[in-house]
Design a protein around this motif. Structure first.
Motif, PDB file in Angstrom:
ATOM      1  N   ILE A  69     -13.670 -11.863  67.429  1.00  0.00           N
ATOM      2  CA  ILE A  69     -13.987 -12.398  68.914  1.00  0.00           C
ATOM      3  C   ILE A  69     -13.217 -11.353  69.618  1.00  0.00           C
ATOM      4  CG2 ILE A  69     -13.268 -14.165  70.555  1.00  0.00           C
ATOM      5  CD1 ILE A  69     -15.340 -15.213  68.405  1.00  0.00           C
ATOM      6  N   MET A  70     -14.013 -10.469  70.363  1.00  0.00           N
ATOM      7  CA  MET A  70     -13.502  -9.384  71.202  1.00  0.00           C
ATOM      8  C   MET A  70     -12.160  -8.528  70.452  1.00  0.00           C
ATOM      9  SD  MET A  70     -13.811 -10.978  74.947  1.00  0.00           S
ATOM     10  CE  MET A  70     -13.691  -9.543  75.799  1.00  0.00           C
ATOM     11  N   GLY A  71     -12.593  -8.222  69.280  1.00  0.00           N
ATOM     12  CA  GLY A  71     -11.235  -7.545  68.457  1.00  0.00           C
ATOM     13  C   GLY A  71     -10.353  -8.137  67.790  1.00  0.00           C
ATOM     14  N   SER A  72     -10.436  -9.463  67.892  1.00  0.00           N
ATOM     15  CA  SER A  72      -9.407 -10.367  67.086  1.00  0.00           C
ATOM     16  C   SER A  72     -10.293 -10.912  65.952  1.00  0.00           C
ATOM     17  CB  SER A  72      -8.754 -11.664  67.986  1.00  0.00           C
ATOM     18  OG  SER A  72      -7.948 -11.085  68.913  1.00  0.00           O
ATOM     19  N   VAL A  73      -9.575 -11.152  64.900  1.00  0.00           N
ATOM     20  CA  VAL A  73     -10.034 -11.409  63.517  1.00  0.00           C
ATOM     21  C   VAL A  73      -9.794 -13.047  63.555  1.00  0.00           C
ATOM     22  CG1 VAL A  73     -10.319 -11.191  61.105  1.00  0.00           C
ATOM     23  CG2 VAL A  73      -9.991  -9.186  62.341  1.00  0.00           C
ATOM     24  N   VAL A  74     -10.851 -13.760  63.265  1.00  0.00           N
ATOM     25  CA  VAL A  74     -10.838 -15.229  63.332  1.00  0.00           C
ATOM     26  C   VAL A  74     -11.384 -15.656  61.818  1.00  0.00           C
ATOM     27  CG1 VAL A  74     -11.695 -17.551  64.055  1.00  0.00           C
ATOM     28  CG2 VAL A  74     -11.063 -15.489  65.862  1.00  0.00           C
ATOM     29  N   GLU A  75     -10.612 -16.543  61.292  1.00  0.00           N
ATOM     30  CA  GLU A  75     -10.959 -17.006  59.830  1.00  0.00           C
ATOM     31  C   GLU A  75     -10.883 -18.529  59.910  1.00  0.00           C
ATOM     32  OE1 GLU A  75      -9.114 -14.845  56.464  1.00  0.00           O
ATOM     33  OE2 GLU A  75      -7.951 -14.049  58.108  1.00  0.00           O
ATOM     34  N   ASN A  76     -12.311 -19.091  59.680  1.00  0.00           N
ATOM     35  CA  ASN A  76     -12.018 -20.579  59.775  1.00  0.00           C
ATOM     36  C   ASN A  76     -11.484 -21.322  58.678  1.00  0.00           C
ATOM     37  OD1 ASN A  76     -13.737 -20.548  62.089  1.00  0.00           O
ATOM     38  ND2 ASN A  76     -15.535 -20.899  60.991  1.00  0.00           N
ATOM     39  N   THR A  77     -10.715 -22.385  58.861  1.00  0.00           N
ATOM     40  CA  THR A  77      -9.774 -22.760  57.839  1.00  0.00           C
ATOM     41  C   THR A  77     -10.329 -24.212  57.435  1.00  0.00           C
ATOM     42  OG1 THR A  77      -7.853 -23.520  59.083  1.00  0.00           O
ATOM     43  CG2 THR A  77      -7.717 -21.628  57.824  1.00  0.00           C
ATOM     44  N   ILE A  78     -10.864 -24.874  58.586  1.00  0.00           N
ATOM     45  CA  ILE A  78     -11.453 -26.202  58.893  1.00  0.00           C
ATOM     46  C   ILE A  78     -12.332 -26.306  60.130  1.00  0.00           C
ATOM     47  CG2 ILE A  78     -11.268 -28.830  59.037  1.00  0.00           C
ATOM     48  CD1 ILE A  78      -8.292 -28.508  58.304  1.00  0.00           C
ATOM     49  N   THR A  79     -13.779 -26.254  59.620  1.00  0.00           N
ATOM     50  CA  THR A  79     -14.779 -26.430  60.538  1.00  0.00           C
ATOM     51  C   THR A  79     -14.802 -27.722  60.996  1.00  0.00           C
ATOM     52  OG1 THR A  79     -16.384 -27.004  58.940  1.00  0.00           O
ATOM     53  CG2 THR A  79     -16.093 -24.699  59.205  1.00  0.00           C
ATOM     54  N   SER A  80     -15.499 -27.942  62.371  1.00  0.00           N
ATOM     55  CA  SER A  80     -15.580 -29.208  62.976  1.00  0.00           C
ATOM     56  C   SER A  80     -16.492 -30.219  62.136  1.00  0.00           C
ATOM     57  CB  SER A  80     -16.237 -28.890  64.495  1.00  0.00           C
ATOM     58  OG  SER A  80     -17.401 -28.324  64.426  1.00  0.00           O
ATOM     59  N   ALA A  81     -17.551 -29.299  61.407  1.00  0.00           N
ATOM     60  CA  ALA A  81     -18.487 -30.332  60.516  1.00  0.00           C
ATOM     61  C   ALA A  81     -17.580 -30.852  59.359  1.00  0.00           C
ATOM     62  CB  ALA A  81     -19.469 -29.321  59.849  1.00  0.00           C
ATOM     63  N   GLN A  82     -16.547 -30.388  58.930  1.00  0.00           N
ATOM     64  CA  GLN A  82     -15.551 -30.674  57.976  1.00  0.00           C
ATOM     65  C   GLN A  82     -14.786 -31.851  58.265  1.00  0.00           C
ATOM     66  OE1 GLN A  82     -14.065 -26.858  56.997  1.00  0.00           O
ATOM     67  NE2 GLN A  82     -14.763 -27.034  54.766  1.00  0.00           N
ATOM     68  N   SER A  83     -14.352 -31.953  59.700  1.00  0.00           N
ATOM     69  CA  SER A  83     -13.795 -32.851  60.162  1.00  0.00           C
ATOM     70  C   SER A  83     -14.355 -33.844  61.087  1.00  0.00           C
ATOM     71  CB  SER A  83     -12.548 -32.118  61.248  1.00  0.00           C
ATOM     72  OG  SER A  83     -13.066 -31.938  62.094  1.00  0.00           O
TER      73      SER A  83
END
Length: 135
Positions: free
Chosen positions: A3-17
């Motif tokens: 995301i514009m240079g920042s690294v994002v790692e999902n830990t809980i997706t909205s589908a999981q919750s």
């Protein structure tokens, strides 16, 4: 995802919750950040796993350090910048999660381009209830 240079790692997706939450870990490199903005729909919780961030919350300047958490309520302007010279890692919980996660998916597509049109970023954010308060 990027995301514009920042690294994002999902830990809980909205589908999981069931849409209630979206949780991710973000690596914010030195000099990166997000200008002050307001969420119409989501509350956020930040927990600093590593490093330090300069935070702006409701017009107040704060320094967030490893092991500290911050509540960023919807409707309240907030932003952050990594001025420390070292990477920072933040665990972020967003509630509700589905619109914000969709925003990140679309932002990751924009971030793959060699040139990013900030007008397009602002318009995309607006479609997800996010309004920037400063350039």
């Amino acid at each position: 995802m990027n995301i514009m240079g920042s690294v994002v790692e999902n830990t809980i997706t909205s589908a999981q919750s069931g849409g209630a939450y979206y949780q991710f870990r973000i690596t914010v490199h030195a000099g990166e950040g997000v200008p002050p903005h307001v969420h119409a729909y989501e509350d956020e919780l930040f927990y600093l796993l590593e490093g330090e961030l300069a935070l702006e919350l409701d017009g107040k300047s704060l320094i967030g350090r490893k092991g500290e958490g911050f509540f960023l309520p919807r409707g309240v302007a907030h932003g952050y910048e990594n001025r420390s010279g070292k990477n920072a890692q933040v665990l972020v919980l967003v509630s509700p999660g589905s619109s914000f996660e969709a925003f990140f998916v679309e932002m990751s597509r924009l971030s793959m381009r060699s040139e990013i049109d900030m007008g397009e970023v602002v318009a995309l954010a607006g479609r997800h209830g996010i309004t920037f308060t400063k350039p």
